[in-house]
Design a protein around this motif. Sequence first.
Motif, PDB file in Angstrom:
ATOM      1  N   LEU A 270      42.964 -15.006  25.147  1.00 42.15           N
ATOM      2  CA  LEU A 270      43.866 -14.094  26.252  1.00 42.15           C
ATOM      3  C   LEU A 270      45.196 -14.985  26.398  1.00 42.15           C
ATOM      4  N   CYS A 271      44.884 -16.295  26.878  1.00 43.61           N
ATOM      5  CA  CYS A 271      46.196 -17.236  27.217  1.00 43.61           C
ATOM      6  C   CYS A 271      46.865 -17.716  26.058  1.00 43.61           C
ATOM      7  N   ASN A 272      46.341 -17.417  24.813  1.00 47.41           N
ATOM      8  CA  ASN A 272      47.208 -17.610  23.602  1.00 47.41           C
ATOM      9  C   ASN A 272      48.168 -16.780  23.436  1.00 47.41           C
ATOM     10  N   ALA A 273      47.701 -15.349  23.736  1.00 44.68           N
ATOM     11  CA  ALA A 273      48.794 -14.223  23.843  1.00 44.68           C
ATOM     12  C   ALA A 273      49.279 -13.821  22.360  1.00 44.68           C
ATOM     13  N   SER A 274      48.340 -14.109  21.487  1.00 41.81           N
ATOM     14  CA  SER A 274      49.086 -13.743  19.839  1.00 41.81           C
ATOM     15  C   SER A 274      48.931 -12.061  20.219  1.00 41.81           C
ATOM     16  N   PRO A 275      49.926 -11.662  19.476  1.00 47.23           N
ATOM     17  CA  PRO A 275      49.900 -10.129  19.190  1.00 47.23           C
ATOM     18  C   PRO A 275      48.652  -9.769  18.431  1.00 47.23           C
ATOM     19  N   ALA A 276      48.124 -10.646  17.524  1.00 41.19           N
ATOM     20  CA  ALA A 276      46.932 -10.404  16.791  1.00 41.19           C
ATOM     21  C   ALA A 276      45.781 -10.698  17.301  1.00 41.19           C
ATOM     22  N   ALA A 277      45.769 -11.142  18.752  1.00 41.09           N
ATOM     23  CA  ALA A 277      44.323 -11.564  19.351  1.00 41.09           C
ATOM     24  C   ALA A 277      43.296 -10.712  19.282  1.00 41.09           C
ATOM     25  N   ASP A 278      42.091 -10.771  18.733  1.00 42.38           N
ATOM     26  CA  ASP A 278      41.203  -9.521  18.565  1.00 42.38           C
ATOM     27  C   ASP A 278      40.762  -9.324  19.798  1.00 42.38           C
ATOM     28  N   GLY A 279      40.537 -10.259  20.706  1.00 38.64           N
ATOM     29  CA  GLY A 279      39.882  -9.974  22.088  1.00 38.64           C
ATOM     30  C   GLY A 279      40.543  -9.132  23.045  1.00 38.64           C
ATOM     31  N   VAL A 280      41.882  -8.832  22.681  1.00 41.08           N
ATOM     32  CA  VAL A 280      42.805  -8.061  23.791  1.00 41.08           C
ATOM     33  C   VAL A 280      42.357  -6.702  23.879  1.00 41.08           C
ATOM     34  N   PRO A 281      42.516  -5.856  22.752  1.00 42.32           N
ATOM     35  CA  PRO A 281      42.435  -4.604  22.697  1.00 42.32           C
ATOM     36  C   PRO A 281      40.812  -4.199  23.440  1.00 42.32           C
ATOM     37  N   PRO A 282      39.851  -4.706  23.120  1.00 43.41           N
ATOM     38  CA  PRO A 282      38.651  -4.297  23.487  1.00 43.41           C
ATOM     39  C   PRO A 282      38.416  -4.617  25.028  1.00 43.41           C
ATOM     40  N   LEU A 283      39.043  -5.811  25.414  1.00 47.21           N
ATOM     41  CA  LEU A 283      39.202  -5.881  27.004  1.00 47.21           C
ATOM     42  C   LEU A 283      39.920  -4.943  27.719  1.00 47.21           C
ATOM     43  N   LEU A 284      41.089  -4.653  27.026  1.00 46.37           N
ATOM     44  CA  LEU A 284      42.073  -3.641  27.476  1.00 46.37           C
ATOM     45  C   LEU A 284      41.062  -2.294  27.543  1.00 46.37           C
ATOM     46  N   ALA A 285      40.446  -1.953  26.727  1.00 46.86           N
ATOM     47  CA  ALA A 285      39.726  -0.785  26.607  1.00 46.86           C
ATOM     48  C   ALA A 285      38.526  -0.808  27.704  1.00 46.86           C
ATOM     49  N   LEU A 286      38.291  -1.992  28.217  1.00 49.96           N
ATOM     50  CA  LEU A 286      37.166  -2.233  29.067  1.00 49.96           C
ATOM     51  C   LEU A 286      37.687  -2.215  30.546  1.00 49.96           C
ATOM     52  N   ASP A 287      39.053  -2.019  30.649  1.00 52.33           N
ATOM     53  CA  ASP A 287      39.893  -2.155  31.917  1.00 52.33           C
ATOM     54  C   ASP A 287      39.762  -3.618  32.592  1.00 52.33           C
ATOM     55  N   ALA A 288      39.814  -4.682  31.658  1.00 50.55           N
ATOM     56  CA  ALA A 288      39.275  -5.927  32.404  1.00 50.55           C
ATOM     57  C   ALA A 288      40.490  -6.169  33.281  1.00 50.55           C
ATOM     58  N   VAL A 289      39.943  -7.234  33.991  1.00 52.91           N
ATOM     59  CA  VAL A 289      40.973  -7.779  35.282  1.00 52.91           C
ATOM     60  C   VAL A 289      40.638  -9.385  35.150  1.00 52.91           C
ATOM     61  N   VAL A 290      41.787  -9.943  35.095  1.00 55.95           N
ATOM     62  CA  VAL A 290      41.649 -11.568  34.840  1.00 55.95           C
ATOM     63  C   VAL A 290      41.914 -12.185  36.278  1.00 55.95           C
ATOM     64  N   GLU A 291      41.053 -13.401  36.499  1.00 56.49           N
ATOM     65  CA  GLU A 291      40.977 -14.059  37.734  1.00 56.49           C
ATOM     66  C   GLU A 291      41.734 -15.333  37.475  1.00 56.49           C
ATOM     67  N   LEU A 292      42.944 -15.684  38.183  1.00 56.00           N
ATOM     68  CA  LEU A 292      43.838 -16.855  38.179  1.00 56.00           C
ATOM     69  C   LEU A 292      43.471 -17.657  39.223  1.00 56.00           C
ATOM     70  N   ALA A 293      43.347 -18.972  39.107  1.00 61.03           N
ATOM     71  CA  ALA A 293      42.972 -19.783  40.256  1.00 61.03           C
ATOM     72  C   ALA A 293      44.143 -20.914  40.195  1.00 61.03           C
ATOM     73  N   GLY A 294      44.505 -21.286  41.353  1.00 64.58           N
ATOM     74  CA  GLY A 294      45.637 -22.478  41.474  1.00 64.58           C
ATOM     75  C   GLY A 294      45.361 -23.125  42.726  1.00 64.58           C
ATOM     76  N   ARG A 295      46.113 -24.140  43.145  1.00 63.77           N
ATOM     77  CA  ARG A 295      45.750 -24.819  44.273  1.00 63.77           C
ATOM     78  C   ARG A 295      46.000 -23.783  45.434  1.00 63.77           C
ATOM     79  N   ALA A 296      46.946 -23.056  45.474  1.00 63.51           N
ATOM     80  CA  ALA A 296      47.422 -22.106  46.364  1.00 63.51           C
ATOM     81  C   ALA A 296      46.463 -21.082  46.645  1.00 63.51           C
TER      82      ALA A 296
END
Length: 275
Positions: A107-133
């Motif tokens: 996901l982070c590499n964000a290639s247009p051809a990343a095979d993981g993206v369409p199935p995760l979009l179809a699963l309504d996936a949500v990403v969790e991002l963490a930072g110091r704040a």
Amino acid sequence: MADYLRPTSLDEALQALARPWTVLAGGTDFYPARVGPAIDENVLDIGGIAALRGITAGPDGWRLGATTTWSELLEAELPPLFGGLKQAAREIGGRQIQNAATIAGNLCNASPAADGVPPLLALDAVVELAGRAGTRHLPLASFITGNRRTVLAPGELLVAIHVPRPAGEARSAFLKLGARRYLVISIAMAAATLEIEGGRVVAARIAVGACSAVAQRLPALEAALLGATVDSLATSVEVSQLEPLSPIDDVRGSAAYRREAAVTLLRRLLAGLAS
Ligand SMILES: Cc1cc2nc3c(=O)[nH]c(=O)nc-3n(C[C@H](O)[C@H](O)[C@H](O)COP(=O)(O)OP(=O)(O)OC[C@H]3O[C@@H](n4cnc5c(N)ncnc54)[C@H](O)[C@@H]3O)c2cc1C
């Protein structure tokens, strides 16, 4: 290489990210992009952080830790809802790649051809991002903003992917077209998740990848599928529903070929889910 750090806790990683580091997970996108000169950037290897690995289920859904590999996903006991994501995992490189490559890295590499993206979009996936704040949650559809572009801010890590539990029984599927069967960059790929009750579709999420800078959901097709009977799924696909896509001509295929391929993949995908 300037510095190499392999923290064992998320806190240690986030503290380190007070200054610039390049994040390394499985390295299967990182290293091929750096063939030639010696690596001279600070490398933060997140592979030793146990809290970022593995899949857990809760009442609201599933949490896929960022550094969970495609092989670990394939070996996990998951309901038919994950059929599409598992199919994509099986087609990401070969077994050696699947053993090292992580879901979040794709996901982070964000290639247009990343095979993981369409199935995760179809699963309504949500990403969790963490930072110091602190931590923020975003729909995957808002996380990837372009070819190799995401909304990750400096100092942030993608720590997990959340898949919500559907109201009813759901199943999903994924199909990829490449110039050969395996070890190939997608020319087009499609993923679908359907919830079916009493022989009719009550929820549909469809996404197509490699036909635009970022994989896209197809709202018009999703709407057309609502209420459709199982035996009419494949015939619900029409070219006009591909409007969110903007395929390009490149060495792997022309824009026109990609459009045609997307329609064929979607029809086959839905016919497969119906059977
Ligand atoms: C031979 C080969 C075949 C391949 N075949 C396919 C294929 O068929 N389909 C496909 O989609 N991909 C394929 N890939 C690409 C790659 O394997 C996948 O994209 C993989 O999932 C990337 O994960 P990784 O852990 O190796 O990422 P890495 O290479 O470690 O990282 C990728 C990028 O994401 C960043 N990053 C990683 N994790 C995080 C995080 N948690 N937070 C913030 N930033 C992060 C890194 O800084 C880097 O910019 C292939 C690669 C190779 C070498």
